[in-house]
Design an enzyme around this catalytic site. Structure first.
Site, mmCIF file in Angstrom:
data_model
loop_
_atom_site.group_PDB
_atom_site.id
_atom_site.type_symbol
_atom_site.label_atom_id
_atom_site.label_comp_id
_atom_site.label_asym_id
_atom_site.label_seq_id
_atom_site.Cartn_x
_atom_site.Cartn_y
_atom_site.Cartn_z
ATOM 1 C CG HIS A 79 42.392 37.078 47.839
ATOM 2 N ND1 HIS A 79 43.287 36.856 48.845
ATOM 3 C CD2 HIS A 79 42.302 38.433 47.708
ATOM 4 C CE1 HIS A 79 43.734 38.028 49.307
ATOM 5 N NE2 HIS A 79 43.136 38.993 48.644
ATOM 6 C CG HIS A 236 46.828 41.849 46.461
ATOM 7 N ND1 HIS A 236 46.664 40.485 46.336
ATOM 8 C CD2 HIS A 236 45.959 42.243 47.418
ATOM 9 C CE1 HIS A 236 45.754 40.090 47.196
ATOM 10 N NE2 HIS A 236 45.299 41.138 47.871
ATOM 11 C CG ASP A 240 42.217 42.947 47.341
ATOM 12 O OD1 ASP A 240 42.068 41.719 47.403
ATOM 13 O OD2 ASP A 240 43.015 43.575 48.077
ATOM 14 C CG HIS A 263 38.870 44.930 51.182
ATOM 15 N ND1 HIS A 263 38.730 44.235 49.995
ATOM 16 C CD2 HIS A 263 40.002 44.471 51.736
ATOM 17 C CE1 HIS A 263 39.732 43.386 49.857
ATOM 18 N NE2 HIS A 263 40.529 43.515 50.905
HETATM 19 ZN ZN LIG Z 1 43.456 41.030 48.843
#
Ligand SMILES: [Zn+2]
Length: 282
Positions: A79, A236, A240, A263
Protein backbone atom coordinates in the site's frame (compact mmCIF):
# COMPACT_ATOMS: atom_id res chain seq x y z
CA UNK A 1 12.64 13.62 -24.14
CA UNK A 2 11.99 11.18 -21.30
CA UNK A 3 10.51 12.65 -18.13
CA UNK A 4 12.91 13.31 -15.24
CA UNK A 5 12.98 11.13 -12.13
CA UNK A 6 11.35 12.56 -9.02
CA UNK A 7 11.90 12.33 -5.30
CA UNK A 8 10.19 13.79 -2.22
CA UNK A 9 10.65 17.44 -1.36
CA UNK A 10 11.39 16.83 2.33
CA UNK A 11 10.83 14.29 5.08
CA UNK A 12 7.74 13.32 7.05
CA UNK A 13 6.74 10.67 9.57
CA UNK A 14 3.59 8.58 9.93
CA UNK A 15 2.67 6.45 12.92
CA UNK A 16 0.04 3.80 13.45
CA UNK A 17 -0.72 0.20 14.33
CA UNK A 18 1.05 -2.60 12.44
CA UNK A 19 -1.36 -5.30 11.21
CA UNK A 20 0.42 -8.48 12.25
CA UNK A 21 2.18 -7.45 15.44
CA UNK A 22 -0.40 -4.94 16.66
CA UNK A 23 2.34 -2.65 17.97
CA UNK A 24 2.67 1.03 17.17
CA UNK A 25 4.93 1.46 14.12
CA UNK A 26 6.57 4.52 12.63
CA UNK A 27 7.64 5.15 9.06
CA UNK A 28 9.61 8.20 7.93
CA UNK A 29 9.75 9.16 4.27
CA UNK A 30 12.97 10.83 3.07
CA UNK A 31 14.20 12.01 -0.34
CA UNK A 32 16.77 9.79 -2.11
CA UNK A 33 19.24 10.39 -4.94
CA UNK A 34 18.45 9.72 -8.60
CA UNK A 35 18.53 6.01 -9.54
CA UNK A 36 18.26 4.96 -5.88
CA UNK A 37 14.74 3.60 -6.35
CA UNK A 38 12.58 2.94 -3.29
CA UNK A 39 14.68 1.64 -0.39
CA UNK A 40 13.36 0.63 3.04
CA UNK A 41 15.68 0.83 6.03
CA UNK A 42 15.18 -1.00 9.34
CA UNK A 43 16.53 1.64 11.71
CA UNK A 44 15.64 -0.55 14.71
CA UNK A 45 18.14 -3.29 13.78
CA UNK A 46 21.91 -3.32 14.41
CA UNK A 47 23.73 -1.74 11.46
CA UNK A 48 20.41 -0.34 10.14
CA UNK A 49 20.18 -2.68 7.12
CA UNK A 50 18.19 -1.78 4.01
CA UNK A 51 16.12 -3.62 1.46
CA UNK A 52 15.43 -2.37 -2.06
CA UNK A 53 11.79 -2.53 -3.12
CA UNK A 54 12.49 -4.87 -6.00
CA UNK A 55 10.73 -7.97 -7.29
CA UNK A 56 13.93 -10.01 -6.81
CA UNK A 57 13.79 -9.32 -3.06
CA UNK A 58 10.27 -10.70 -2.47
CA UNK A 59 10.37 -13.64 -0.06
CA UNK A 60 6.71 -14.09 0.88
CA UNK A 61 3.36 -13.36 -0.79
CA UNK A 62 0.87 -14.92 1.63
CA UNK A 63 -1.79 -12.25 2.33
CA UNK A 64 0.76 -9.42 1.84
CA UNK A 65 4.04 -8.79 0.04
CA UNK A 66 7.23 -9.25 2.07
CA UNK A 67 10.69 -8.18 0.91
CA UNK A 68 14.06 -9.08 2.40
CA UNK A 69 17.72 -8.34 1.81
CA UNK A 70 20.27 -9.53 4.38
CA UNK A 71 18.77 -8.90 7.82
CA UNK A 72 16.32 -6.31 6.57
CA UNK A 73 12.86 -7.84 6.25
CA UNK A 74 9.72 -5.76 5.71
CA UNK A 75 6.14 -7.08 5.44
CA UNK A 76 3.07 -5.53 3.82
CA UNK A 77 4.89 -3.05 1.58
CA UNK A 78 2.23 -2.86 -1.15
CA UNK A 79 0.00 0.00 0.00
CA UNK A 80 2.96 2.31 0.65
CA UNK A 81 4.59 1.38 -2.67
CA UNK A 82 1.34 1.92 -4.58
CA UNK A 83 1.06 5.48 -3.26
CA UNK A 84 4.69 6.28 -4.12
CA UNK A 85 4.38 4.86 -7.63
CA UNK A 86 1.06 6.52 -8.43
CA UNK A 87 2.23 9.89 -7.19
CA UNK A 88 5.29 9.65 -9.40
CA UNK A 89 7.99 9.19 -6.76
CA UNK A 90 10.88 7.21 -8.30
CA UNK A 91 13.35 7.55 -5.44
CA UNK A 92 12.78 7.58 -1.69
CA UNK A 93 14.24 6.21 1.53
CA UNK A 94 11.66 4.86 3.98
CA UNK A 95 12.99 4.50 7.53
CA UNK A 96 11.07 2.04 9.70
CA UNK A 97 11.41 1.02 13.35
CA UNK A 98 9.86 -2.42 12.90
CA UNK A 99 9.09 -5.11 10.31
CA UNK A 100 5.84 -3.58 9.06
CA UNK A 101 4.55 -0.13 8.11
CA UNK A 102 1.38 1.09 9.85
CA UNK A 103 -1.67 -0.53 8.25
CA UNK A 104 -3.61 2.72 8.75
CA UNK A 105 -7.16 2.30 7.43
CA UNK A 106 -6.16 -0.60 5.15
CA UNK A 107 -5.87 1.70 2.13
CA UNK A 108 -3.18 3.96 0.61
CA UNK A 109 -4.94 7.17 1.65
CA UNK A 110 -2.69 8.33 4.53
CA UNK A 111 0.41 7.70 2.43
CA UNK A 112 -1.07 9.65 -0.48
CA UNK A 113 -1.77 12.55 1.89
CA UNK A 114 1.75 12.42 3.27
CA UNK A 115 3.42 12.38 -0.15
CA UNK A 116 1.17 15.21 -1.36
CA UNK A 117 1.95 17.32 1.70
CA UNK A 118 5.68 16.96 0.98
CA UNK A 119 5.47 17.49 -2.76
CA UNK A 120 7.95 16.18 -5.31
CA UNK A 121 11.11 17.54 -6.93
CA UNK A 122 12.53 16.65 -10.31
CA UNK A 123 15.98 15.11 -10.48
CA UNK A 124 18.74 15.25 -13.04
CA UNK A 125 18.23 11.79 -14.53
CA UNK A 126 15.69 10.36 -16.99
CA UNK A 127 12.91 8.11 -15.78
CA UNK A 128 13.30 4.43 -16.54
CA UNK A 129 10.45 2.95 -18.54
CA UNK A 130 9.20 -0.56 -18.99
CA UNK A 131 7.43 -0.68 -22.33
CA UNK A 132 5.58 -3.95 -22.77
CA UNK A 133 6.25 -4.97 -26.38
CA UNK A 134 4.85 -8.50 -26.37
CA UNK A 135 2.18 -10.13 -24.22
CA UNK A 136 3.15 -11.46 -20.81
CA UNK A 137 0.92 -14.18 -19.34
CA UNK A 138 0.81 -15.67 -15.86
CA UNK A 139 -1.73 -18.18 -14.52
CA UNK A 140 -1.99 -19.57 -10.99
CA UNK A 141 -4.98 -21.68 -10.02
CA UNK A 142 -8.09 -19.69 -10.90
CA UNK A 143 -6.12 -16.45 -11.20
CA UNK A 144 -4.70 -15.00 -14.39
CA UNK A 145 -2.95 -11.91 -15.63
CA UNK A 146 -2.02 -10.92 -19.13
CA UNK A 147 -0.20 -7.72 -20.00
CA UNK A 148 -0.47 -6.42 -23.54
CA UNK A 149 1.24 -3.47 -25.25
CA UNK A 150 -0.37 -0.07 -24.67
CA UNK A 151 0.83 3.53 -24.87
CA UNK A 152 -0.47 4.11 -21.33
CA UNK A 153 -0.47 2.16 -18.07
CA UNK A 154 -3.92 0.67 -17.74
CA UNK A 155 -5.37 -1.95 -15.44
CA UNK A 156 -8.55 -3.94 -16.10
CA UNK A 157 -9.51 -6.18 -13.23
CA UNK A 158 -12.24 -8.71 -12.48
CA UNK A 159 -12.88 -10.24 -9.06
CA UNK A 160 -15.40 -12.77 -7.81
CA UNK A 161 -15.40 -14.47 -4.42
CA UNK A 162 -18.91 -15.86 -4.23
CA UNK A 163 -19.18 -14.72 -0.60
CA UNK A 164 -21.70 -11.94 -1.20
CA UNK A 165 -23.85 -10.70 -4.06
CA UNK A 166 -21.66 -7.62 -4.24
CA UNK A 167 -18.34 -9.29 -4.79
CA UNK A 168 -18.42 -9.87 -8.58
CA UNK A 169 -16.84 -6.67 -9.81
CA UNK A 170 -15.02 -5.32 -12.86
CA UNK A 171 -13.20 -2.04 -13.40
CA UNK A 172 -10.82 -0.70 -16.01
CA UNK A 173 -8.85 2.54 -15.84
CA UNK A 174 -5.67 4.27 -16.88
CA UNK A 175 -3.38 4.58 -13.86
CA UNK A 176 -2.45 8.22 -13.35
CA UNK A 177 -1.95 10.24 -10.18
CA UNK A 178 -5.44 11.65 -10.61
CA UNK A 179 -7.24 8.33 -11.16
CA UNK A 180 -5.28 6.57 -8.42
CA UNK A 181 -6.07 9.22 -5.82
CA UNK A 182 -9.73 9.52 -6.80
CA UNK A 183 -10.65 5.95 -7.78
CA UNK A 184 -8.29 3.56 -5.95
CA UNK A 185 -6.40 5.12 -3.05
CA UNK A 186 -9.22 4.93 -0.48
CA UNK A 187 -10.19 1.31 -1.21
CA UNK A 188 -9.53 -0.83 1.87
CA UNK A 189 -8.23 -4.33 2.40
CA UNK A 190 -11.01 -6.90 2.61
CA UNK A 191 -11.21 -10.50 3.63
CA UNK A 192 -13.55 -13.36 4.32
CA UNK A 193 -14.44 -13.82 7.99
CA UNK A 194 -13.64 -17.53 7.67
CA UNK A 195 -10.07 -16.61 6.60
CA UNK A 196 -9.30 -14.27 9.45
CA UNK A 197 -10.98 -16.01 12.34
CA UNK A 198 -8.23 -18.68 12.73
CA UNK A 199 -5.51 -16.06 12.21
CA UNK A 200 -6.99 -13.93 14.99
CA UNK A 201 -7.14 -16.92 17.32
CA UNK A 202 -3.48 -17.65 16.63
CA UNK A 203 -2.59 -14.00 17.31
CA UNK A 204 -1.25 -13.54 13.78
CA UNK A 205 -3.14 -10.34 13.07
CA UNK A 206 -3.04 -8.56 16.41
CA UNK A 207 -3.53 -5.16 14.79
CA UNK A 208 -6.45 -6.30 12.64
CA UNK A 209 -9.85 -4.70 13.24
CA UNK A 210 -12.71 -3.05 11.43
CA UNK A 211 -10.53 0.09 11.51
CA UNK A 212 -8.41 -1.35 8.72
CA UNK A 213 -10.41 -3.93 6.79
CA UNK A 214 -13.80 -4.75 5.34
CA UNK A 215 -15.01 -8.23 6.24
CA UNK A 216 -17.40 -10.47 4.28
CA UNK A 217 -19.43 -12.86 6.43
CA UNK A 218 -22.42 -15.07 5.61
CA UNK A 219 -23.31 -13.08 2.51
CA UNK A 220 -23.07 -9.72 4.29
CA UNK A 221 -20.44 -7.00 4.42
CA UNK A 222 -19.19 -5.93 7.82
CA UNK A 223 -17.58 -2.54 7.79
CA UNK A 224 -17.22 0.40 10.12
CA UNK A 225 -18.60 3.05 7.80
CA UNK A 226 -20.22 1.17 4.92
CA UNK A 227 -18.34 0.89 1.66
CA UNK A 228 -16.25 3.76 0.35
CA UNK A 229 -16.97 2.75 -3.24
CA UNK A 230 -19.80 0.38 -4.27
CA UNK A 231 -17.09 -1.78 -5.90
CA UNK A 232 -14.42 -1.25 -3.22
CA UNK A 233 -13.08 -4.84 -3.54
CA UNK A 234 -11.97 -4.63 -7.16
CA UNK A 235 -10.52 -1.18 -6.52
CA UNK A 236 -8.41 -2.49 -3.64
CA UNK A 237 -7.17 -5.36 -5.84
CA UNK A 238 -6.10 -2.74 -8.41
CA UNK A 239 -4.35 -0.73 -5.69
CA UNK A 240 -2.45 -3.90 -4.74
CA UNK A 241 -1.50 -4.46 -8.40
CA UNK A 242 -0.08 -0.93 -8.63
CA UNK A 243 1.99 -1.57 -5.48
CA UNK A 244 3.20 -5.04 -6.42
CA UNK A 245 4.06 -4.21 -10.04
CA UNK A 246 6.00 -1.14 -8.87
CA UNK A 247 8.55 -3.73 -7.66
CA UNK A 248 9.79 -3.81 -11.26
CA UNK A 249 11.34 -0.42 -10.52
CA UNK A 250 10.18 1.18 -13.77
CA UNK A 251 7.34 3.30 -15.07
CA UNK A 252 5.08 0.77 -16.77
CA UNK A 253 3.60 1.19 -20.25
CA UNK A 254 1.15 -1.60 -20.97
CA UNK A 255 -2.35 -2.83 -20.20
CA UNK A 256 -2.69 -5.27 -17.30
CA UNK A 257 -5.74 -7.53 -17.55
CA UNK A 258 -6.17 -9.34 -14.24
CA UNK A 259 -8.72 -11.97 -13.23
CA UNK A 260 -9.00 -12.73 -9.50
CA UNK A 261 -5.52 -11.37 -8.79
CA UNK A 262 -3.65 -11.65 -5.51
CA UNK A 263 -0.13 -11.03 -4.24
CA UNK A 264 1.31 -14.37 -5.50
CA UNK A 265 0.07 -13.68 -9.04
CA UNK A 266 1.09 -10.00 -8.96
CA UNK A 267 4.60 -10.72 -7.74
CA UNK A 268 5.15 -13.56 -10.23
CA UNK A 269 4.11 -11.08 -12.93
CA UNK A 270 6.53 -8.45 -11.59
CA UNK A 271 9.36 -11.03 -11.63
CA UNK A 272 8.50 -12.01 -15.20
CA UNK A 273 8.50 -8.36 -16.29
CA UNK A 274 11.84 -7.80 -14.54
CA UNK A 275 13.31 -10.87 -16.27
CA UNK A 276 12.04 -9.73 -19.69
CA UNK A 277 13.67 -6.37 -19.05
CA UNK A 278 17.01 -8.00 -18.30
CA UNK A 279 16.77 -9.96 -21.56
CA UNK A 280 16.02 -6.75 -23.48
CA UNK A 281 19.02 -5.02 -22.00
CA UNK A 282 21.44 -7.94 -22.21
ZN1 LIG B 1 -3.87 -4.62 -0.14
Amino acid sequence: MPEPQRTLNGSARYSGIALHTGVRAHITFHPAPANAGIVIQRVDLPGKPSVAAHAGNVVDVVRATTIKQGDAVVHTVEHVLAALYALGIDNALLAMDGPEPPIADGSSLPYVEMIRSLGAVEQDAPRKLLKVTEPVFVEQGGSKVVIVPDEKYRISCTVKYGATLLDCQYLSLEVTEETFVRDLSEARTFCLYEEIEPLMRQGLIRGGSLDNAVVMKDGAIISKDGLRYPDEFVRHKMLDIVGDLSLVGRRIQGQVIAIRPGHPLNVTTACKLAAALQDQEA
